[in-house]
Design a protein around this motif. Structure first.
Motif, short mmCIF file in Angstrom:
data_model
loop_
_atom_site.label_atom_id
_atom_site.label_comp_id
_atom_site.label_asym_id
_atom_site.label_seq_id
_atom_site.Cartn_x
_atom_site.Cartn_y
_atom_site.Cartn_z
N ARG A 27 1.01 -1.14 -0.18
CA ARG A 27 -0.09 -0.08 -0.07
C ARG A 27 0.63 1.20 0.04
O ARG A 27 2.00 1.29 0.30
N CYS A 28 0.12 2.25 -0.50
CA CYS A 28 0.79 3.51 -0.40
C CYS A 28 -0.03 4.81 -0.46
O CYS A 28 -1.16 4.76 -0.83
N ASP A 29 0.43 5.80 0.13
CA ASP A 29 -0.35 7.14 0.44
C ASP A 29 -0.22 7.99 -1.21
O ASP A 29 -0.76 8.99 -1.23
N MET A 40 -5.83 1.19 -7.29
CA MET A 40 -5.12 0.05 -7.30
C MET A 40 -6.08 -1.08 -6.36
O MET A 40 -6.77 -0.46 -5.68
N THR A 41 -5.80 -2.27 -6.83
CA THR A 41 -6.41 -3.11 -5.64
C THR A 41 -5.37 -3.76 -4.90
O THR A 41 -4.49 -4.35 -5.38
N PHE A 42 -5.50 -3.81 -3.57
CA PHE A 42 -4.56 -4.01 -2.73
C PHE A 42 -4.69 -5.26 -2.08
O PHE A 42 -5.74 -5.93 -2.34
N LEU A 43 -3.73 -6.07 -1.88
CA LEU A 43 -3.90 -7.30 -1.08
C LEU A 43 -4.62 -7.37 0.12
O LEU A 43 -4.61 -6.61 1.05
N PRO A 44 -5.60 -8.43 0.10
CA PRO A 44 -6.27 -8.67 1.61
C PRO A 44 -5.13 -9.01 2.64
O PRO A 44 -3.95 -9.38 2.43
N LYS A 45 -5.44 -8.47 3.75
CA LYS A 45 -4.67 -8.46 4.87
C LYS A 45 -3.96 -10.01 5.46
O LYS A 45 -2.82 -9.86 5.61
N ARG A 268 15.23 -10.15 -2.89
CA ARG A 268 13.93 -9.24 -2.43
C ARG A 268 12.84 -9.99 -2.19
O ARG A 268 12.51 -11.17 -2.70
N VAL A 269 12.14 -9.71 -1.00
CA VAL A 269 11.20 -10.40 -0.82
C VAL A 269 9.63 -9.43 -0.68
O VAL A 269 9.95 -8.32 -0.21
N THR A 270 8.74 -9.94 -1.17
CA THR A 270 7.58 -9.17 -1.16
C THR A 270 6.78 -9.01 0.27
O THR A 270 7.16 -9.87 1.08
N CYS A 271 5.78 -8.21 0.49
CA CYS A 271 4.95 -8.28 1.82
C CYS A 271 4.24 -9.77 1.80
O CYS A 271 3.66 -9.70 2.85
N THR A 272 3.94 -10.38 0.93
CA THR A 272 3.36 -11.79 1.02
C THR A 272 4.41 -12.90 1.21
O THR A 272 4.07 -14.04 1.19
N GLY A 273 5.74 -12.49 1.09
CA GLY A 273 6.74 -13.52 1.52
C GLY A 273 7.23 -14.34 0.26
O GLY A 273 7.84 -15.38 0.31
N LYS A 274 7.17 -13.44 -0.97
CA LYS A 274 7.64 -14.40 -2.30
C LYS A 274 9.01 -13.74 -2.27
O LYS A 274 9.20 -12.67 -2.22
N LEU A 275 9.90 -14.78 -2.61
CA LEU A 275 11.26 -14.27 -2.68
C LEU A 275 11.71 -14.19 -3.97
O LEU A 275 11.85 -15.44 -4.75
N PHE A 276 11.98 -13.00 -4.58
CA PHE A 276 12.54 -12.93 -5.90
C PHE A 276 14.04 -12.90 -5.94
O PHE A 276 14.58 -12.08 -5.26
N LEU A 277 14.53 -13.77 -6.92
CA LEU A 277 16.05 -13.80 -7.07
C LEU A 277 16.54 -12.53 -8.01
O LEU A 277 17.59 -12.66 -7.86
N CYS A 278 15.55 -12.11 -8.70
CA CYS A 278 16.05 -11.11 -9.51
C CYS A 278 14.96 -10.14 -10.07
O CYS A 278 13.95 -10.67 -10.18
N LEU A 279 15.31 -8.95 -9.81
CA LEU A 279 14.36 -7.78 -10.36
C LEU A 279 13.51 -7.79 -11.38
O LEU A 279 12.34 -7.74 -11.68
#
Ligand code: SAM
Ligand code: SF4
Length: 337
Positions: A27-29, A40-45, A268-279
Motif C-alpha cells: 500500500r501507499c499514500d 489499485m486493488t491491494f492485497l487482502p490483509k 527481494r522479498v515481497t510483503c506476501t513472502g515471495k522471494l524474488f531472486l532477480c528484479l
C-alpha cells in the motif's frame, strides 16, 4: 550475537547474498504515475506477512549472512506500527549482526518518524523525489503534497540521517529540472541517484512516452558540469560520478542495461513472502508457507537455501515499442524496487 549459520548464501555464480530488500506493504499514500494505477486493488490483509512474520523472515536471512537490510514497499512508513519492526531489527545492528538497516521512502511520514529512526540505528535512507515544483509533484504522484515531503526531508536531516534522493528521469515531465534537483540535493549534502523507468506492472500511462535514457541525461549534464567517474559503490546498483563544481555525487541507475548483474548480491522479498531472486525475472520462492507452517524456522531455512540455487545470472528488460505490455506483470510496489 546470534549464531551465524555455518553456510552463507552463495548463488550458483559464486555471488554471496548479503543484501535483502523487504517490501513491508503493497500500500501507499501516493499513486505515482509510473508505479501504480490510480485505482489499485491491494492485497487482502491475511495474505500480507504480519510484523512478527517479517521479523522472523529477516532474522532467518541475517543468520545466513545477510548484513544489509532495506525496507521498502509500497510506502514502508505507512504500514501500521512499522516502527515496532524497525526497533526490533535495530537490535541486530546494535549487537553487530547487521551492518546496515535502511529504508526507501516517499518521505511523506518522515516528519513523524525521523528521530525514532535514528534512535533505532538507521543512519541513511533513500527518499524519492522527482520534482521541486508543487504542481508537477502532484501531477506525478497524483495524491502527494510536495510541502509535506520537503518538511520530512528537513526533519530527517535535522535528526542526523544521511539522505540520498532518488529521482526517476521522465521525458517532458522533469527532464529540464534535473540539473536544479541535483544542485538542490548537493547544497544540502545529499547524493542523488537518477533512475530510468522500468517496465513493471500495468499503469494507465504508456511508459515509452516518458522513457528518458540516462545516457542522454548524462550528456546534457556534462555540458554544464565536469563529471568525474568514481569507484564509490553502495550495496545498490548505481554507477557514481562526482560533480567537480558541487563536490556531490550522482548515481545512475540503468536497470534496462545489464551492467550491474555480474556483482548482484541482493534478493527481494515481497510483503506476501515471495522471494524474488532477480528484479527482472518472474521466478520466485514462496517463503510464507514455510514461515507459517513451521515455527522452528527449519522449513524456512531450507526454502531459502533451495531458492538461492535458482538465482539467475542476469535479467532481460526491454521497453520495446509504444503500447507494448509491461515486461513483467508485477508492480514495483510489490517488490519495492
Ligand atoms: N514508496 C517508496 C518510494 O517511493 O521511495 C518506496 C517504494 S518505491 C516502489 C521505490 C522506488 O522505485 C522509488 O524511488 C520509485 O521512484 C521507483 N519506481 C517505482 N516504479 C518505478 C518504475 N516503473 N521505474 C523506475 N522506478 C520506479
Ligand atoms: Fe508509492 Fe513509492 Fe510507488 Fe510512488 S513510487 S506510488 S511513493 S510506492
Amino acid at each position: 550475537m546470534i549464531p551465524q549459520a555455518s553456510t552463507p548464501l552463495i548463488d550458483p555464480f559464486g555471488r554471496a547474498i548479503t543484501y535483502l530488500r523487504v517490501s513491508v506493504t503493497d500500500r501507499c499514500d501516493f499513486r505515482c504515475m509510473y508505479c501504480m494505477s490510480e485505482n489499485m486493488t491491494f492485497l487482502p490483509k491475511k495474505e500480507v506477512l504480519s510484523l512478527e512474520e517479517l521479523e522472523r523472515l529477516c532474522v532467518a536471512f541475517i543468520r545466513k549472512g545477510v548484513r544489509r537490510l532495506r525496507l521498502t514497499g509500497g510506502e514502508p512508513l505507512t504500514r501500521r506500527n512499522i516502527m515496532e519492526l524497525i526497533r526490533s531489527l535495530g537490535a541486530y545492528l546494535k549487537a553487530g549482526d547487521l551492518d546496515e538497516l535502511t529504508l526507501t521512502t516517499n518521505g511523506s511520514q518522515l516528519s513523524k518518524h525521523a528521530e525514532e529512526l535514528y534512535q533505532c540505528g538507521v543512519r541513511r535512507i533513500n527518499v524519492s523525489l522527482d520534482t521541486l515544483d508543487a504542481e508537477r509533484f502532484t501531477a506525478i504522484t497524483r495524491w502527494g503534497r510536495l510541502e509535506q515531503v520537503l518538511e520530512g526531508i528537513d526533519a530527517a536531516l535535522d535528526a542526523g540521517l544521511k539522505l540520498k534522493i532518488n529521482t526517476v528521469a521522465l521525458k517532458t515531465l522533469n527532464e529540464e529540472e534535473i540539473p536544479s534537483l541535483i544542485s538542490w540535493a548537493h547544497e544540502r549534502g545529499m547524493d542523488i541517484s537518477l533512475i530510468e523507468t522500468m517496465p513493471l506492472g500495468e499503469v494507465e500511462e504508456d511508459r515509452i512516452e516518458y522513457y528518458l535514457p540516462l545516457s542522454l541525461v548524462r550528456k546534457q549534464l556534462q555540458q554544464r558540469w565536469h563529471l568525474e567517474d568514481i569507484a564509490y559503490k553502495t550495496s545498490g546498483p548505481a554507477r557514481y560520478v562526482r560533480v567537480s563544481e558541487t563536490g556531490g555525487r550522482i548515481g545512475f541507475i540503468t536497470p534496462l542495461s545489464h551492467n550491474f548483474c555480474a556483482d548482484c548480491n541482493r534478493v527481494r522479498v515481497t510483503c506476501t513472502g515471495k522471494l524474488f531472486l532477480c528484479l527482472g525475472q518472474e521466478d520466485f520462492a514462496d517463503l510464507r508457507a514455510p514461515l507459517r507452517e513451521d515455527l522452528s524456522g527449519r522449513l524456512l531455512d531450507e526454502a531459502i537455501v533451495e531458492a538461492i540455487t535458482r538465482k539467475p545470472k542476469g535479467h532481460d528488460f526491454v521497453i520495446e515499442h509504444a503500447g507494448a505490455a509491461p515486461a513483467l506483470a508485477r508492480h514495483m510496489s510489490m517488490t519495492g524496487g
